[in-house]
Scaffold this active site. Structure first.
Site, short mmCIF file in Angstrom:
data_model
loop_
_atom_site.label_atom_id
_atom_site.label_comp_id
_atom_site.label_asym_id
_atom_site.label_seq_id
_atom_site.Cartn_x
_atom_site.Cartn_y
_atom_site.Cartn_z
N SER A 305 0.82 -1.22 0.00
CA SER A 305 0.00 0.00 0.00
C SER A 305 0.85 1.27 0.00
CB SER A 305 -0.97 -0.05 1.19
OG SER A 305 -1.99 0.91 1.05
N ASP A 316 10.32 5.06 -10.24
CA ASP A 316 9.89 5.74 -11.47
C ASP A 316 10.68 7.03 -11.73
OD1 ASP A 316 8.08 3.77 -11.83
OD2 ASP A 316 6.30 5.06 -11.85
N LYS A 330 -0.68 -4.17 -3.19
CA LYS A 330 -1.96 -3.65 -2.72
C LYS A 330 -2.09 -2.22 -3.22
CE LYS A 330 -5.20 -2.10 0.32
NZ LYS A 330 -5.74 -0.73 0.43
#
Length: 523
Positions: A305, A316, A330
């Protein structure tokens, strides 16, 4: 090695004790901020009416298109399981407990304890908490709680917790026996709000490399992280290892707030979007303390999460290197809808996406049961233990299924066998440390000899005698095959007992291959 069962080797390798002052701290649902909890519905307690209300909410709020007509005649849990694994219904008692967790209303006396020989043994006292102020010490054994005898009563853990837990301002009477003492000590402690840091450990691994481990993203995690950065930078930190292993997530705002310390201004960290929820971007505000130094983020299969959001942003945006194993996966956002009878619905309303637009959520197309055992499947299929990274992939190009590390480090199962798993299941290692070994060593000695302390041959022989005294059937070949891992477990548990979580993780990190890889990567 024996084939792991569903009760499994994976659990045996990732155990921990997290019982604190009348409450459990661990993998709990924490609603991500940005979505307010709705006002309680006035729907009656009637089951049929509640199902109709839930179906109505699904129709208006659920993340995807749903054929609601197919849900009307199902039991509540069954209809929610048809949606996704993280939409769930909470009866009143669980809804209340969750709400307290969401609001941070942790009220108790501030101790960690372990049930040893049907007695509560104090294993940690939260500094600044009510118990600390009252003089409770590690090693104290609680005999009575409010005149109710608890020692030797074979009470269940939930019974023990319920007797200490209570509202802020209310007193609790404890009768305790101090190590080496003869006469019991009586204390009256007024319960209060106990602040438990989400930073498990923060220290310098080398002269230039700092280490911070975060257990969860709570309401104050971003501030605690900033404080830790400030202290470590003052000690010469120019590179950082951020450990998010076993971090089950928490508040989205805490993760994005923490990201402000690591990223420059105006960087997209994550965005959320659902059928009924327009895209919401979370952008850094800048002004952080560690926007330039080298960074390594550690993840594993329990990283979930909000912690996956941060790891995904680091990956990224090329802010650092991700090391470990594939994260949990999740990536669904839940909103809570309370009902008038105290129960509540947690419904998925949106998905998380990394800055490059990748979904974090792993597939749940095979159903609820398969999803619940997905980590077991990773172990059984060799993903967690492969000598080399089992996936020939480019991590930033993977959409769904969690965050894939840039550098894979396998789970080491050396010495793990059936007898060792049984010792863990029966908590024998904990019992031995808290019952025998903890009294043999003083915390000053352990701290002074931190770099070279090991469990001695005499310690291990003492452990064997303890097993015999407990009338445990010993498989000697398996015992000696597991000697190295047992000895290391005893060592780190001994440090936990005397030096708390910080000492535990320092001792654990000394021989951790993931830490070793991170140190190599940051050179």
């Amino acid at each position: 090695m024996n084939k792991p069962t569903r009760q499994n080797l994976y659990i045996a390798l990732t155990y921990s004790i997290t019982l604190v002052g009348g409450m459990f701290l661990g993998y709990k649902f924490l609603k991500d901020q940005g979505y307010t909890i709705q006002k309680p519905s006035a729907v009656s307690v009637n089951h049929t009416a509640k199902v109709e209300e839930i179906v109505h909410i699904i129709n208006k709020k659920y993340v995807d298109d749903v054929n609601v007509d197919s849900l009307n005649h199902l039991p509540i849990d069954s209809l929610l399981h048809k949606l996704d694994p993280h939409s769930n219904y909470l009866p009143p008692d669980k809804a209340t407990a969750q709400q307290e967790s969401l609001e941070g209303n942790f009220e108790g006396i501030g101790i960690e304890y372990y049930i040893l020989n049907d007695t509560l043994l104090v294993t940690n006292v939260v500094r600044g908490g009510p118990a600390y102020s009252a003089g409770v010490k590690v090693g104290d054994r609680i005999l009575k709680i409010d005149k109710v005898k608890v020692s030797g009563q074979n009470l269940e853990k939930v019974d023990m917790v319920g007797k200490i837990k209570g509202k802020k301002g209310t007193p609790v009477q404890l009768v305790m026996l101090r190590p080496g003492g003869i006469k019991p000590l009586k204390l009256s402690i007024k319960r209060g709000r106990v602040m438990v840091s989400s930073i498990d450990a923060s220290y310098m691994l080398t002269k230039s490399i700092g280490y911070i481990r975060i257990s969860r993203f709570g309401a104050n995690t971003d501030l605690e992280f900033r404080d830790s950065l400030s202290v470590l930078k003052a000690r010469g930190m120019s590179k950082l290892i951020l450990d998010l292993r076993d971090n089950g997530g928490g508040y989205l705002s805490a993760a994005t707030g923490l990201a402000n310390q690591l990223f420059a201004e105006n960087e997209l960290i994550v965005y959320t979007e659902g059928k009924h929820e327009p895209r919401t971007d979370y952008i850094t505000t800048g002004g952080g303390l560690f926007q330039q130094g080298k960074l390594a983020v550690l993840i594993n299969e329990n990283t979930a999460s909000a912690s996956e959001i941060l790891a995904g942003a680091v990956q990224d945006l090329n802010r650092g290197v991700i090391i470990g194993r594939r994260s949990f996966g999740k990536g669904l956002v839940q909103e809570q809808f309370p009902f008038g009878d105290g129960s509540a619905l947690n419904l998925t309303i949106a998905r998380y996406y990394t800055p490059l637009g990748r979904s974090i959520q792993k597939s749940y197309k095979d159903g609820y049961a398969a999803y619940q055992h997905e980590l077991d499947s990773r172990l059984e299929e060799g993903e967690l233990t492969a000598v080399k990274n089992p996936e020939k992939i480019k991590p930033k190009e993977v959409d769904g299924g969690g965050i894939h590390p840039d550098i894979y480090v396998r789970m080491d199962t050396s010495g793990i066998n059936k007898f060792y798993r049984q010792l863990l299941h029966d908590k024998i290692l904990f019992d031995f440390v808290y019952d025998v070994l903890g009294g043999k060593y003083h915390h000053d000695y352990l701290e002074k000899n931190f770099g070279n302390f090991n469990i001695s041959t005499s310690d291990f022989n003492l452990f064997i005698k303890y097993l015999e005294r407990k009338k445990i059937t010993i498989d000697y070949p398996q015992l000696y095959a597991a000697k190295t891992v047992i000895s290391n477990d005893l060592r780190v548990l001994l440090y936990k007992y005397h030096l708390g979580d910080s000492g535990y993780f320092k001792a654990l990190n000394q021989r951790d291959p993931v830490i070793k890889q991170a140190l190599t990567s940051l050179k």
